[in-house]
Write a protein that holds these residues in place. Structure first.
Motif, short mmCIF file in Angstrom:
data_model
loop_
_atom_site.label_atom_id
_atom_site.label_comp_id
_atom_site.label_asym_id
_atom_site.label_seq_id
_atom_site.Cartn_x
_atom_site.Cartn_y
_atom_site.Cartn_z
N ALA A 119 0.84 -1.21 0.00
CA ALA A 119 0.00 0.00 0.00
C ALA A 119 0.87 1.26 0.00
CB ALA A 119 -0.92 0.00 1.23
N TYR A 120 1.98 1.21 0.72
CA TYR A 120 2.87 2.38 0.75
C TYR A 120 3.55 2.55 -0.62
CZ TYR A 120 2.31 1.19 5.71
OH TYR A 120 1.79 0.84 6.92
N ALA A 121 3.92 1.43 -1.22
CA ALA A 121 4.57 1.49 -2.54
C ALA A 121 3.59 2.09 -3.56
CB ALA A 121 5.02 0.10 -2.96
N ALA A 122 2.32 1.72 -3.46
CA ALA A 122 1.32 2.25 -4.40
C ALA A 122 1.17 3.76 -4.20
CB ALA A 122 -0.02 1.54 -4.20
N ALA A 123 1.19 4.19 -2.95
CA ALA A 123 1.07 5.63 -2.68
C ALA A 123 2.28 6.37 -3.23
CB ALA A 123 0.92 5.87 -1.18
N LEU A 124 3.46 5.79 -3.04
CA LEU A 124 4.66 6.45 -3.56
C LEU A 124 4.61 6.50 -5.09
CD1 LEU A 124 7.42 7.78 -3.25
CD2 LEU A 124 8.44 5.49 -3.09
N ASP A 125 4.16 5.42 -5.72
CA ASP A 125 4.05 5.41 -7.18
C ASP A 125 3.15 6.55 -7.65
OD1 ASP A 125 5.73 3.33 -7.55
OD2 ASP A 125 4.16 1.80 -7.76
N ARG A 126 2.09 6.75 -6.90
CA ARG A 126 1.16 7.81 -7.26
C ARG A 126 1.84 9.18 -7.16
NH1 ARG A 126 -5.04 8.21 -5.11
NH2 ARG A 126 -5.44 10.14 -6.21
N LEU A 127 2.62 9.37 -6.12
CA LEU A 127 3.33 10.65 -5.96
C LEU A 127 4.37 10.84 -7.06
CD1 LEU A 127 3.89 10.63 -2.08
CD2 LEU A 127 2.23 12.01 -3.35
N LYS A 128 5.00 9.73 -7.45
CA LYS A 128 6.00 9.82 -8.53
C LYS A 128 5.30 10.16 -9.85
CE LYS A 128 9.08 6.14 -6.87
NZ LYS A 128 9.52 4.77 -7.16
N ALA A 129 4.18 9.48 -10.10
CA ALA A 129 3.48 9.64 -11.38
C ALA A 129 3.01 11.07 -11.56
CB ALA A 129 2.29 8.68 -11.45
N THR A 130 2.72 11.76 -10.47
CA THR A 130 2.24 13.14 -10.58
C THR A 130 3.39 14.13 -10.36
OG1 THR A 130 1.58 12.90 -8.27
CG2 THR A 130 -0.16 12.66 -9.91
N ASP A 131 4.60 13.61 -10.35
CA ASP A 131 5.82 14.42 -10.16
C ASP A 131 5.82 15.18 -8.84
OD1 ASP A 131 8.38 15.27 -10.89
OD2 ASP A 131 7.61 17.16 -11.67
N HIS A 132 5.11 14.63 -7.86
CA HIS A 132 5.19 15.24 -6.52
C HIS A 132 6.34 14.66 -5.72
CE1 HIS A 132 1.72 17.72 -6.94
NE2 HIS A 132 0.95 16.70 -7.28
N ALA A 133 6.88 13.53 -6.17
CA ALA A 133 8.02 12.94 -5.45
C ALA A 133 9.21 12.86 -6.39
CB ALA A 133 7.66 11.54 -4.95
N TYR A 134 10.41 13.02 -5.84
CA TYR A 134 11.62 12.93 -6.66
C TYR A 134 12.72 12.21 -5.88
CZ TYR A 134 13.23 17.06 -3.99
OH TYR A 134 13.59 17.93 -3.00
N ALA A 135 13.64 11.65 -6.64
CA ALA A 135 14.75 10.92 -6.03
C ALA A 135 15.78 11.90 -5.49
CB ALA A 135 15.40 10.02 -7.08
N CYS A 136 16.39 11.52 -4.40
CA CYS A 136 17.36 12.38 -3.72
C CYS A 136 18.65 11.59 -3.49
CB CYS A 136 16.77 12.85 -2.40
SG CYS A 136 17.92 13.78 -1.39
N ALA A 137 19.76 12.22 -3.81
CA ALA A 137 21.05 11.52 -3.67
C ALA A 137 21.82 11.99 -2.44
CB ALA A 137 21.88 11.76 -4.93
N CYS A 138 21.25 12.93 -1.70
CA CYS A 138 22.03 13.52 -0.60
C CYS A 138 22.30 12.52 0.51
CB CYS A 138 21.26 14.70 0.00
SG CYS A 138 21.04 16.05 -1.18
N THR A 139 23.52 12.54 0.99
CA THR A 139 23.86 11.69 2.13
C THR A 139 23.69 12.53 3.40
OG1 THR A 139 26.16 12.40 2.07
CG2 THR A 139 25.58 10.42 0.80
N ARG A 140 23.68 11.84 4.52
CA ARG A 140 23.55 12.52 5.81
C ARG A 140 24.66 13.56 5.98
NH1 ARG A 140 20.57 10.31 10.36
NH2 ARG A 140 20.11 8.46 9.14
N SER A 141 25.87 13.17 5.58
CA SER A 141 26.99 14.11 5.80
C SER A 141 26.87 15.33 4.87
CB SER A 141 28.34 13.41 5.65
OG SER A 141 28.45 12.89 4.35
N GLN A 142 26.29 15.12 3.68
CA GLN A 142 26.10 16.28 2.80
C GLN A 142 25.08 17.26 3.38
OE1 GLN A 142 25.17 13.99 -0.69
NE2 GLN A 142 27.05 14.64 -1.74
#
Ligand code: GLU
Length: 302
Positions: free
Chosen positions: A85-108
């Motif tokens: 269910a969480y994966a489906a919600a995330l897919d929905r956010l991705k599909a509407t471009d409300h979610a994006y991938a982030c490469a930042c590390t904790r130290s950055q």
């Protein structure tokens, strides 16, 4: 079939250890608020952050709720079973471009500013896309430069500018686990929760949750944040401050203290009574307006 209850509340403990006095106060408030209007009360085990879960803690918590008379409806929902269910919600956010991938590390992010809760305010580094060669780690949801407001039944009208106070926040962590903010929103809707009554330590999570509800087309429940219980040094009772587990004996006296912390101190005649009669007394007199909007100092840490 009976008509659907107009009120559904929930208690959503994380099984990282047994309940302590502070968590009892939140559970009692949520239970009373539901039962005072004949509503449902559900329990959800927030066992998503598996590295922090303690084996046996979920069973201990359920046994503690029972021992304190906090009877719940229906089966217990386990977040560890809800990944799809969480994966489906995330897919929905991705599909509407409300979610994006982030490469930042904790130290950055170590140098990024922090808010009053000590959380990093995300500076938006990956918002416009990953730098060449950068590897996606977490997923973040975009927030807007707008106030998110809600009417808290204890704390009144509150607003937060998510862009200033939090920044784009994590919905899937770098370790692959879904973040609390996403899971709680998906599950509150799934469980038909109309009323969230929880500890004030979660108050400033609410605008993030409302933002996600809007993006996912989910209803926004009513919210009430009940006082944190602090020790004499003003620290929140928690595992970090070594708050002891609720005692197995003398439960009536502990429950009476919890009711007092919620502005519903039972009269002297009820001294010596057990959880059932104290809860019945409080249920008949529950007025959320009487719950204090400030932290309360534990009279004693039972
Ligand atoms: N699992 C969270 C906690 O134990 C509570 C989540 C909630 O009530 O929204 O702090």
């Amino acid at each position: 079939m009976s008509a659907p209850a107009v009120y559904t509340g929930r208690f959503a403990p994380s099984p990282t250890g047994p309940l302590h006095f502070g968590s009892l106060v939140a559970a009692v408030a949520s239970w009373l608020d539901a039962r005072a209007v004949g509503g449902r009360w559900r329990v959800r085990m927030e066992d998503l952050d598996t590295p922090r879960c303690v084996p046996g803690a979920a069973d201990t918590i359920l046994a503690q709720l029972e021992a304190y008379g906090l009877v719940w409806d229906d089966g217990v929902l386990h977040q560890s079973q809800r990944t799809e269910a969480y994966a489906a919600a995330l897919d929905r956010l991705k599909a509407t471009d409300h979610a994006y991938a982030c490469a930042c590390t904790r130290s950055q992010l170590a140098a990024a500013p922090r808010n009053a809760e000590g959380e990093t305010i995300y500076p938006g580094t990956c918002r416009a896309g990953l730098a060449p060669g950068a590897v996606a780690r977490a997923w973040r949801v975009r927030v807007d430069a707008a106030n998110v407001c809600f009417q808290d039944r204890v704390r009144g009208h509150l607003c937060q500018r998510l862009d200033i106070g939090v920044g784009d926040f994590v919905v899937r962590r770098a370790d692959g686990l879904f973040a609390y903010q996403l899971a709680v929103v998906v599950d509150d809707a799934f469980q038909g929760v109309t009323d969230v009554v929880r500890g004030a330590d979660l108050l400033w999570n609410t605008p993030r949750q409302i933002h996600l509800q809007h993006l996912l087309g989910l209803p926004t429940p009513r919210y009430a944040h009940v006082p944190l219980v602090v020790n004499a040094a003003g620290q929140k009772l928690s595992k970090q401050t070594l708050a002891p587990a609720l005692p197995a004996s003398g439960r009536g006296a502990v429950l009476a203290d919890a009711l007092a912390a919620l502005g519903h101190a039972p009269p002297a005649e009820l001294q010596g009574e057990g959880p059932e009669s104290l809860l019945a007394w409080a249920r008949a007199r529950w007025h959320i307006e009487n719950v204090p909007g400030h932290p309360v100092v534990a009279k004693r840490v039972p």
